[in-house]
Design a protein around this motif. Sequence first.
Motif, mmCIF file in Angstrom:
data_model
loop_
_atom_site.group_PDB
_atom_site.id
_atom_site.type_symbol
_atom_site.label_atom_id
_atom_site.label_comp_id
_atom_site.label_asym_id
_atom_site.label_seq_id
_atom_site.Cartn_x
_atom_site.Cartn_y
_atom_site.Cartn_z
ATOM 1 N N THR A 304 0.838 -1.198 0.000
ATOM 2 C CA THR A 304 0.000 0.000 0.000
ATOM 3 C C THR A 304 0.873 1.247 0.000
ATOM 4 N N MET A 305 0.300 2.336 -0.450
ATOM 5 C CA MET A 305 1.003 3.617 -0.463
ATOM 6 C C MET A 305 1.267 4.105 0.966
ATOM 7 N N ALA A 306 2.033 5.174 1.072
ATOM 8 C CA ALA A 306 2.406 5.771 2.353
ATOM 9 C C ALA A 306 1.176 6.395 3.022
ATOM 10 N N PRO A 307 1.320 6.800 4.315
ATOM 11 C CA PRO A 307 0.200 7.391 5.049
ATOM 12 C C PRO A 307 -0.537 8.472 4.269
ATOM 13 N N ASN A 308 -1.849 8.430 4.408
ATOM 14 C CA ASN A 308 -2.794 9.339 3.756
ATOM 15 C C ASN A 308 -3.168 8.873 2.353
ATOM 16 N N ALA A 309 -2.535 7.794 1.920
ATOM 17 C CA ALA A 309 -2.896 7.214 0.626
ATOM 18 C C ALA A 309 -2.898 5.693 0.725
ATOM 19 N N GLU A 310 -3.168 5.189 1.950
ATOM 20 C CA GLU A 310 -3.108 3.746 2.177
ATOM 21 C C GLU A 310 -4.177 2.974 1.417
ATOM 22 N N ASP A 311 -5.196 3.670 0.937
ATOM 23 C CA ASP A 311 -6.249 2.973 0.206
ATOM 24 C C ASP A 311 -5.782 2.547 -1.188
ATOM 25 N N VAL A 312 -4.619 3.040 -1.599
ATOM 26 C CA VAL A 312 -4.066 2.680 -2.915
ATOM 27 C C VAL A 312 -3.101 1.510 -2.744
ATOM 28 N N SER A 313 -3.419 0.382 -3.371
ATOM 29 C CA SER A 313 -2.516 -0.769 -3.397
ATOM 30 C C SER A 313 -1.876 -0.834 -4.775
ATOM 31 N N LEU A 314 -0.658 -1.296 -4.816
ATOM 32 C CA LEU A 314 0.024 -1.346 -6.109
ATOM 33 C C LEU A 314 1.042 -2.463 -6.173
ATOM 34 N N LEU A 315 1.463 -2.756 -7.384
ATOM 35 C CA LEU A 315 2.525 -3.713 -7.672
ATOM 36 C C LEU A 315 3.685 -2.940 -8.297
ATOM 37 N N ARG A 316 4.908 -3.437 -8.108
ATOM 38 C CA ARG A 316 6.058 -2.700 -8.639
ATOM 39 C C ARG A 316 7.073 -3.659 -9.247
ATOM 40 N N VAL A 317 7.516 -3.318 -10.451
ATOM 41 C CA VAL A 317 8.565 -4.082 -11.133
ATOM 42 C C VAL A 317 9.722 -3.130 -11.405
ATOM 43 N N VAL A 318 10.870 -3.404 -10.802
ATOM 44 C CA VAL A 318 12.052 -2.564 -10.991
ATOM 45 C C VAL A 318 12.871 -3.124 -12.158
ATOM 46 N N ILE A 319 13.197 -2.260 -13.107
ATOM 47 C CA ILE A 319 13.935 -2.684 -14.303
ATOM 48 C C ILE A 319 15.425 -2.456 -14.083
ATOM 49 N N ARG A 320 16.156 -3.541 -14.003
ATOM 50 C CA ARG A 320 17.599 -3.470 -13.823
ATOM 51 C C ARG A 320 18.302 -3.824 -15.132
ATOM 52 N N GLU A 321 19.628 -3.801 -15.071
ATOM 53 C CA GLU A 321 20.444 -4.042 -16.269
ATOM 54 C C GLU A 321 20.137 -5.396 -16.913
ATOM 55 N N ASP A 322 19.831 -6.408 -16.084
ATOM 56 C CA ASP A 322 19.641 -7.759 -16.606
ATOM 57 C C ASP A 322 18.180 -8.064 -16.947
ATOM 58 N N PHE A 323 17.295 -7.054 -16.868
ATOM 59 C CA PHE A 323 15.896 -7.269 -17.229
ATOM 60 C C PHE A 323 15.724 -6.948 -18.710
ATOM 61 N N SER A 324 15.658 -7.983 -19.529
ATOM 62 C CA SER A 324 15.677 -7.814 -20.980
ATOM 63 C C SER A 324 14.269 -7.603 -21.543
ATOM 64 N N ARG A 325 14.209 -7.275 -22.834
ATOM 65 C CA ARG A 325 12.939 -7.142 -23.533
ATOM 66 C C ARG A 325 12.197 -8.487 -23.548
ATOM 67 N N THR A 326 12.968 -9.572 -23.658
ATOM 68 C CA THR A 326 12.368 -10.908 -23.653
ATOM 69 C C THR A 326 11.680 -11.187 -22.317
ATOM 70 N N LEU A 327 12.337 -10.812 -21.225
ATOM 71 C CA LEU A 327 11.735 -11.002 -19.899
ATOM 72 C C LEU A 327 10.489 -10.141 -19.737
ATOM 73 N N ALA A 328 10.530 -8.929 -20.285
ATOM 74 C CA ALA A 328 9.359 -8.050 -20.205
ATOM 75 C C ALA A 328 8.176 -8.686 -20.926
ATOM 76 N N ASP A 329 8.432 -9.240 -22.108
ATOM 77 C CA ASP A 329 7.386 -9.946 -22.861
ATOM 78 C C ASP A 329 6.798 -11.091 -22.041
ATOM 79 N N ARG A 330 7.704 -11.854 -21.429
ATOM 80 C CA ARG A 330 7.268 -13.019 -20.649
ATOM 81 C C ARG A 330 6.448 -12.595 -19.443
ATOM 82 N N LEU A 331 6.861 -11.518 -18.772
ATOM 83 C CA LEU A 331 6.128 -11.051 -17.595
ATOM 84 C C LEU A 331 4.717 -10.618 -17.975
#
Length: 410
Positions: A304-331
């Motif tokens: 959930t988001m920080a205080p005052n915005a806890e009603d917002v839930s989210l997912l997060r994908v961090v793109i690093r050097e080894d996260f390829s276009r192929t992996l993005a397609d697969r995800l």
Amino acid sequence: MIARLFNAPLGDGEHAMGVGTVGSSEAIMLAGLAFKRKWQNKRKAEGKSYDKPNIVTGANVQVCWEKFARYFEVELKDVRLKKDYYVMDPYEAVEMVDENTICVCAILGSTYNGEFEDVKLLNDLLLKKNKKTGWDTQIHVDAASGGFIAPFLFPELEWDFRLPLVKSINVSGHKYGLVYPGIGWVIWRTKQDLPEELIFHVNYLGADQPTFTLNFSKGASQVIAQYYQLIRLGYEGYKSIMENCQANAKFLTEGIKKTGRFDILSKDIGVPLVAFSLKDRSQHSEYEIADNLRRFGWIVPAYTMAPNAEDVSLLRVVIREDFSRTLADRLVEDIKNVLKYLDARPPHIIEAVTEALVEKDPSLKSPEESKLDVIKAKAASAVSALLEPHSEKSLRAWKSFALPKTNGTC
């Protein structure tokens, strides 16, 4: 090298002032201590009280800022988030500043959605307030994630030592500095911004060795690795890698958008990541999506988001050097598969099982949240096992766990 990357005002042959740390957490502690000691010394010289220091941050700061405030007895004044605005508002932050404020912390890459805060606007507003009040409130930039991104992707963005009130910056080498954990750095604008009294000098290693640290004996491998990366890749190498991360983040964003099921909460100017939340939570939640993505080998955090915005839930994908276009397609394909799977099963079955268990055993209504969490986790495990096709073992597990404890309806 890092000080020049952040545009520190160094003269020819002048050494930068900074420290290698165990991640940005230690770097933040040291920077905070420097601000506190400078503020205390100034207040003592003016004959004023110096027992109630405070620091102004956004509610979206990483937990190490809360640790600093609690460990070193500094009041943390946090700017609450607003709907659809998930970083610190510079106007509200400056409004909170008073004569006891040791500094204002701005984040270059929010933990929650990767967004850069407007350090330039904060600097301009603080300059006006300092001129009006006679105070000298300064800025620390927590660039743990963005410090090795902004100089290469957004070189015109003013967030660093080009702004006069920015006195220190921390950055994590083990995030986008491309080094394994854990190495962090804190850089001060000038030597005068780090009180000499905080630096210890030892000579038992054969020469004068200045030291300012909270951690003690540690290996040098990460320092060597950071030095190697900076020399081996150079400016153009880092720029190429960051541009590739940014391009893959945009590709993944478009793929997730095309499902039609998510709102995108991350920004174009920020850390190359994709933060997204469900448009419709009436049937499923982000936590169910995260849990089911694990079946495909993905660990995608849901929170959930920080205080005052806890009603917002989210997912997060961090793109690093080894996260390829192929992996993005697969995800993207795996997210579609998870959505299809969730759509085909009863909505919120885990919650239904949990409620049934609580109804059967009133003692579970105890205020001990951890107790209920354990039951919910067991329910989730049992549900997942049951829904696996052709699994006799899973069905037996479900019967032994749930049926004796409920009315059999589930």
